[in-house]
Design a protein around this motif. Structure first.
Motif, PDB file in Angstrom:
ATOM      1  N   GLY A  69      -1.161 -10.458  -9.398  1.00 10.84           N
ATOM      2  CA  GLY A  69       0.228 -10.227  -8.932  1.00 10.84           C
ATOM      3  C   GLY A  69       0.848  -8.687  -9.084  1.00 10.84           C
ATOM      4  N   ALA A  70       0.349  -8.205 -10.455  1.00 10.30           N
ATOM      5  CA  ALA A  70       1.025  -7.043 -10.695  1.00 10.30           C
ATOM      6  C   ALA A  70       0.451  -5.888  -9.899  1.00 10.30           C
ATOM      7  CB  ALA A  70       0.811  -6.536 -12.181  1.00 10.30           C
ATOM      8  N   ALA A  71      -0.939  -6.178  -9.577  1.00  9.27           N
ATOM      9  CA  ALA A  71      -1.798  -5.131  -8.473  1.00  9.27           C
ATOM     10  C   ALA A  71      -1.341  -5.225  -7.210  1.00  9.27           C
ATOM     11  CB  ALA A  71      -3.581  -5.563  -8.992  1.00  9.27           C
ATOM     12  N   GLN A  72      -0.980  -6.272  -6.603  1.00  9.56           N
ATOM     13  CA  GLN A  72      -0.523  -6.411  -5.202  1.00  9.56           C
ATOM     14  C   GLN A  72       0.778  -5.758  -5.131  1.00  9.56           C
ATOM     15  OE1 GLN A  72      -1.360 -10.309  -4.053  1.00  9.56           O
ATOM     16  NE2 GLN A  72      -3.483 -10.034  -3.887  1.00  9.56           N
ATOM     17  N   ASP A  73       1.747  -6.029  -6.211  1.00  9.10           N
ATOM     18  CA  ASP A  73       2.975  -5.498  -6.164  1.00  9.10           C
ATOM     19  C   ASP A  73       2.993  -3.838  -6.067  1.00  9.10           C
ATOM     20  OD1 ASP A  73       4.440  -7.899  -6.192  1.00  9.10           O
ATOM     21  OD2 ASP A  73       4.720  -7.735  -8.448  1.00  9.10           O
ATOM     22  N   GLY A  74       1.937  -3.515  -6.730  1.00  8.53           N
ATOM     23  CA  GLY A  74       1.678  -1.926  -6.839  1.00  8.53           C
ATOM     24  C   GLY A  74       1.027  -1.303  -5.552  1.00  8.53           C
ATOM     25  N   VAL A  75       0.433  -2.400  -4.777  1.00  8.13           N
ATOM     26  CA  VAL A  75      -0.236  -1.804  -3.551  1.00  8.13           C
ATOM     27  C   VAL A  75       0.966  -1.590  -2.407  1.00  8.13           C
ATOM     28  CG1 VAL A  75      -1.363  -2.556  -1.405  1.00  8.13           C
ATOM     29  CG2 VAL A  75      -2.362  -2.679  -3.740  1.00  8.13           C
ATOM     30  N   ARG A  76       2.064  -2.754  -2.549  1.00  5.15           N
ATOM     31  CA  ARG A  76       3.103  -2.910  -1.833  1.00  5.15           C
ATOM     32  C   ARG A  76       3.844  -1.604  -2.122  1.00  5.15           C
ATOM     33  NH1 ARG A  76       2.432  -8.587  -2.367  1.00  5.15           N
ATOM     34  NH2 ARG A  76       3.728  -8.510  -4.310  1.00  5.15           N
ATOM     35  N   THR A  77       4.127  -1.193  -3.120  1.00  4.25           N
ATOM     36  CA  THR A  77       5.116   0.051  -3.436  1.00  4.25           C
ATOM     37  C   THR A  77       4.433   1.028  -2.914  1.00  4.25           C
ATOM     38  OG1 THR A  77       5.795  -1.048  -5.727  1.00  4.25           O
ATOM     39  CG2 THR A  77       6.069   1.275  -5.438  1.00  4.25           C
ATOM     40  N   GLU A  78       3.017   1.358  -3.029  1.00  7.63           N
ATOM     41  CA  GLU A  78       2.384   2.451  -2.526  1.00  7.63           C
ATOM     42  C   GLU A  78       2.558   2.464  -1.009  1.00  7.63           C
ATOM     43  OE1 GLU A  78      -2.179   4.642  -2.440  1.00  7.63           O
ATOM     44  OE2 GLU A  78      -1.843   2.706  -3.491  1.00  7.63           O
ATOM     45  N   ALA A  79       2.223   1.506  -0.436  1.00  6.59           N
ATOM     46  CA  ALA A  79       2.408   1.226   1.108  1.00  6.59           C
ATOM     47  C   ALA A  79       3.898   1.528   1.541  1.00  6.59           C
ATOM     48  CB  ALA A  79       2.002  -0.033   1.642  1.00  6.59           C
ATOM     49  N   GLN A  80       4.925   1.050   0.704  1.00  8.19           N
ATOM     50  CA  GLN A  80       5.995   1.287   1.275  1.00  8.19           C
ATOM     51  C   GLN A  80       6.527   2.538   1.067  1.00  8.19           C
ATOM     52  OE1 GLN A  80       8.147  -1.132   2.773  1.00  8.19           O
ATOM     53  NE2 GLN A  80       9.465   0.667   3.062  1.00  8.19           N
ATOM     54  N   ALA A  81       6.313   3.192  -0.110  1.00  8.26           N
ATOM     55  CA  ALA A  81       6.620   4.644  -0.091  1.00  8.26           C
ATOM     56  C   ALA A  81       6.002   5.609   0.676  1.00  8.26           C
ATOM     57  CB  ALA A  81       6.235   5.113  -1.489  1.00  8.26           C
ATOM     58  N   LEU A  82       4.731   5.214   1.150  1.00  9.39           N
ATOM     59  CA  LEU A  82       4.112   6.111   2.255  1.00  9.39           C
ATOM     60  C   LEU A  82       4.872   5.990   3.626  1.00  9.39           C
ATOM     61  CD1 LEU A  82       1.645   7.877   2.406  1.00  9.39           C
ATOM     62  CD2 LEU A  82       0.515   5.927   3.324  1.00  9.39           C
ATOM     63  N   HIS A  83       5.415   4.644   3.801  1.00 13.09           N
ATOM     64  CA  HIS A  83       5.994   4.459   5.228  1.00 13.09           C
ATOM     65  C   HIS A  83       7.250   5.249   5.079  1.00 13.09           C
ATOM     66  CE1 HIS A  83       7.380   2.354   8.560  1.00 13.09           C
ATOM     67  NE2 HIS A  83       8.376   1.886   8.055  1.00 13.09           N
ATOM     68  N   GLU A  84       8.102   5.191   4.159  1.00 12.86           N
ATOM     69  CA  GLU A  84       9.233   6.009   3.767  1.00 12.86           C
ATOM     70  C   GLU A  84       9.048   7.461   4.085  1.00 12.86           C
ATOM     71  OE1 GLU A  84      12.630   5.067   3.284  1.00 12.86           O
ATOM     72  OE2 GLU A  84      11.898   2.845   3.435  1.00 12.86           O
ATOM     73  N   VAL A  85       8.002   7.878   3.770  1.00 12.30           N
ATOM     74  CA  VAL A  85       7.715   9.381   3.947  1.00 12.30           C
ATOM     75  C   VAL A  85       7.658   9.582   5.168  1.00 12.30           C
ATOM     76  CG1 VAL A  85       5.864  11.117   3.616  1.00 12.30           C
ATOM     77  CG2 VAL A  85       6.432   9.738   1.647  1.00 12.30           C
ATOM     78  N   SER A  86       7.049   8.885   5.953  1.00 11.43           N
ATOM     79  CA  SER A  86       6.805   8.929   7.450  1.00 11.43           C
ATOM     80  C   SER A  86       7.821   8.859   8.241  1.00 11.43           C
ATOM     81  CB  SER A  86       5.625   7.833   7.870  1.00 11.43           C
ATOM     82  OG  SER A  86       5.423   7.958   9.403  1.00 11.43           O
ATOM     83  N   GLU A  87       8.778   7.867   7.700  1.00 13.43           N
ATOM     84  CA  GLU A  87      10.085   7.640   8.374  1.00 13.43           C
ATOM     85  C   GLU A  87      11.032   8.725   8.111  1.00 13.43           C
ATOM     86  OE1 GLU A  87      10.756   5.192  10.846  1.00 13.43           O
ATOM     87  OE2 GLU A  87       8.681   4.873  10.474  1.00 13.43           O
ATOM     88  N   ARG A  88      11.297   9.317   6.985  1.00 14.87           N
ATOM     89  CA  ARG A  88      12.089  10.266   6.626  1.00 14.87           C
ATOM     90  C   ARG A  88      11.840  11.508   7.397  1.00 14.87           C
ATOM     91  NH1 ARG A  88      15.753   8.639   2.491  1.00 14.87           N
ATOM     92  NH2 ARG A  88      15.423   6.830   1.513  1.00 14.87           N
ATOM     93  N   ASP A 165       1.845   8.665  -5.384  1.00 15.37           N
ATOM     94  CA  ASP A 165       0.942   9.066  -6.258  1.00 15.37           C
ATOM     95  C   ASP A 165       0.832   8.021  -7.585  1.00 15.37           C
ATOM     96  OD1 ASP A 165      -1.022  10.749  -7.481  1.00 15.37           O
ATOM     97  OD2 ASP A 165       0.179  12.383  -8.126  1.00 15.37           O
ATOM     98  N   ALA A 166       1.956   7.922  -8.048  1.00 10.92           N
ATOM     99  CA  ALA A 166       2.074   6.891  -9.336  1.00 10.92           C
ATOM    100  C   ALA A 166       1.486   5.511  -8.869  1.00 10.92           C
ATOM    101  CB  ALA A 166       3.368   6.788  -9.790  1.00 10.92           C
ATOM    102  N   ALA A 167       1.811   5.005  -7.707  1.00 10.67           N
ATOM    103  CA  ALA A 167       1.050   3.654  -7.197  1.00 10.67           C
ATOM    104  C   ALA A 167      -0.339   3.735  -7.121  1.00 10.67           C
ATOM    105  CB  ALA A 167       1.722   3.292  -6.108  1.00 10.67           C
ATOM    106  N   ARG A 168      -0.823   5.093  -6.652  1.00  6.40           N
ATOM    107  CA  ARG A 168      -2.305   5.162  -6.481  1.00  6.40           C
ATOM    108  C   ARG A 168      -3.026   5.080  -7.797  1.00  6.40           C
ATOM    109  NH1 ARG A 168      -6.064   7.277  -3.156  1.00  6.40           N
ATOM    110  NH2 ARG A 168      -7.649   8.585  -4.039  1.00  6.40           N
ATOM    111  N   GLU A 169      -2.320   5.911  -8.834  1.00  3.32           N
ATOM    112  CA  GLU A 169      -2.923   5.943 -10.311  1.00  3.32           C
ATOM    113  C   GLU A 169      -2.847   4.589 -10.797  1.00  3.32           C
ATOM    114  OE1 GLU A 169      -1.060   8.835 -12.492  1.00  3.32           O
ATOM    115  OE2 GLU A 169      -1.467  10.349 -11.549  1.00  3.32           O
ATOM    116  N   ALA A 170      -2.061   3.822 -10.387  1.00  2.00           N
ATOM    117  CA  ALA A 170      -1.890   2.601 -10.838  1.00  2.00           C
ATOM    118  C   ALA A 170      -2.931   1.614 -10.458  1.00  2.00           C
ATOM    119  CB  ALA A 170      -0.515   1.793 -10.839  1.00  2.00           C
ATOM    120  N   ARG A 171      -2.966   1.867  -9.037  1.00  2.43           N
ATOM    121  CA  ARG A 171      -4.323   0.838  -8.437  1.00  2.43           C
ATOM    122  C   ARG A 171      -5.674   1.337  -9.090  1.00  2.43           C
ATOM    123  NH1 ARG A 171      -6.638   2.390  -3.295  1.00  2.43           N
ATOM    124  NH2 ARG A 171      -5.103   4.093  -2.862  1.00  2.43           N
ATOM    125  N   GLU A 172      -5.758   2.542  -9.447  1.00  2.32           N
ATOM    126  CA  GLU A 172      -7.190   2.992  -9.776  1.00  2.32           C
ATOM    127  C   GLU A 172      -7.259   2.230 -11.283  1.00  2.32           C
ATOM    128  OE1 GLU A 172      -9.922   7.162 -10.759  1.00  2.32           O
ATOM    129  OE2 GLU A 172      -7.552   7.029 -10.549  1.00  2.32           O
TER     130      GLU A 172
END
Length: 253
Positions: A69-88, A165-172
């Motif tokens: 659950g914690a790992a998948q929450d991190g993936v959602r955080t990473e994807a959502q942050a990346l999406h925000e970069v694209s939208e903003r 970047d932080a979510a990517r490190e957590a994923r690793e």
């Protein structure tokens, strides 16, 4: 091999082994043997060992489930942050906006198509993914805003890239299995012990007793399969946990 097929084959194999052992053991029992003569202490010990193993198995399932659950929450955080970069980035001039969005999509596509399988197989991330993220960070940081609206967009963009970047490190860090090998050894030995203790209760070849032995063995196998399946925090295939990226960055084709 599909997970359901693995579960089916392992369950069938264990149940067949238990049935064969029960039938072979029955041939060695004298005709005048009385099952009611089983010492009470054996029944108490069997029950105690079964309860202890059930507690350990339950803790293992809870541990791997929490880690997943914690790992998948991190993936959602990473994807959502990346999406925000694209939208903003839409508040920037077209050349800058398009470059940032192209970098974000390139990173998302690489994570899903290349990096995810390597992460599942070896618990590692790719250098290419790090390079793509560094390029995205550089494009965001190198642009100097010219209007108030762009200045209001700049800092949130920088923060969202940092969140990626932080979510990517957590994923690793979470890419490897949750349970150490020693715990798996204890679970496997405990399962063999608990199933083996069935024979101390002098199981007969009656349909009811054989059915109970098979169902009990199948339950142990199923619970161990759950632990094995959940022990992969990001799933055992790309589609298991990579959906946040594919949902937010669908294939343009």
């Amino acid at each position: 091999m599909p997970e359901w097929l693995i579960l089916t084959l392992v369950t069938a194999g264990v149940c067949a082994l238990v049935l064969a052992a029960t039938l072979l053991n029955q041939r060695r029992v004298p005709e005048d043997d009385d099952p009611s003569e089983t010492p009470d202490v054996i029944e108490y010990m069997t029950m105690m060992i079964g309860v202890v193993y059930a507690i350990v198995l339950g803790l293992a399932i809870a541990g791997v489930w929490e880690a997943r659950g914690a790992a998948q929450d991190g993936v959602r955080t990473e994807a959502q942050a990346l999406h925000e970069v694209s939208e903003r980035a839409g508040n920037y001039p077209a050349p800058v906006r398009d470059r940032i969005r192209a970098d974000a999509r390139a990173y998302a596509d690489h994570v899903v198509s290349k990096e995810w399988q390597l992460m599942i197989d070896k618990g590692e991330l790719t250098d290419r993914g790090s390079t793509l993220l560094a390029r995205l960070r550089k494009d965001v940081n190198d642009y100097t805003p010219r209007t108030d609206r762009e200045w209001q967009t700049f800092q949130p963009l920088v923060e969202q890239v940092a969140a990626v970047d932080a979510a990517r490190e957590a994923r690793e860090q979470n890419a490897g299995p949750t349970l150490p090998a020693m715990v798996w050894l204890g679970l496997a030995v405990g399962a063999a012990l608990v199933i083996g203790l069935l024979f101390t209760l002098q199981i007969r070849r009656t349909p009811r007793e054989l059915a109970m032995a098979v169902m009990f063995s199948a339950l142990i196998v199923f619970l161990l399969f759950l632990v094995w399946d959940f022990d992969a925090p990001f799933g055992r295939s790309v589609g298991d946990a990579g959906s946040p990226f594919t949902d937010l960055f669908p294939d343009p084709r």
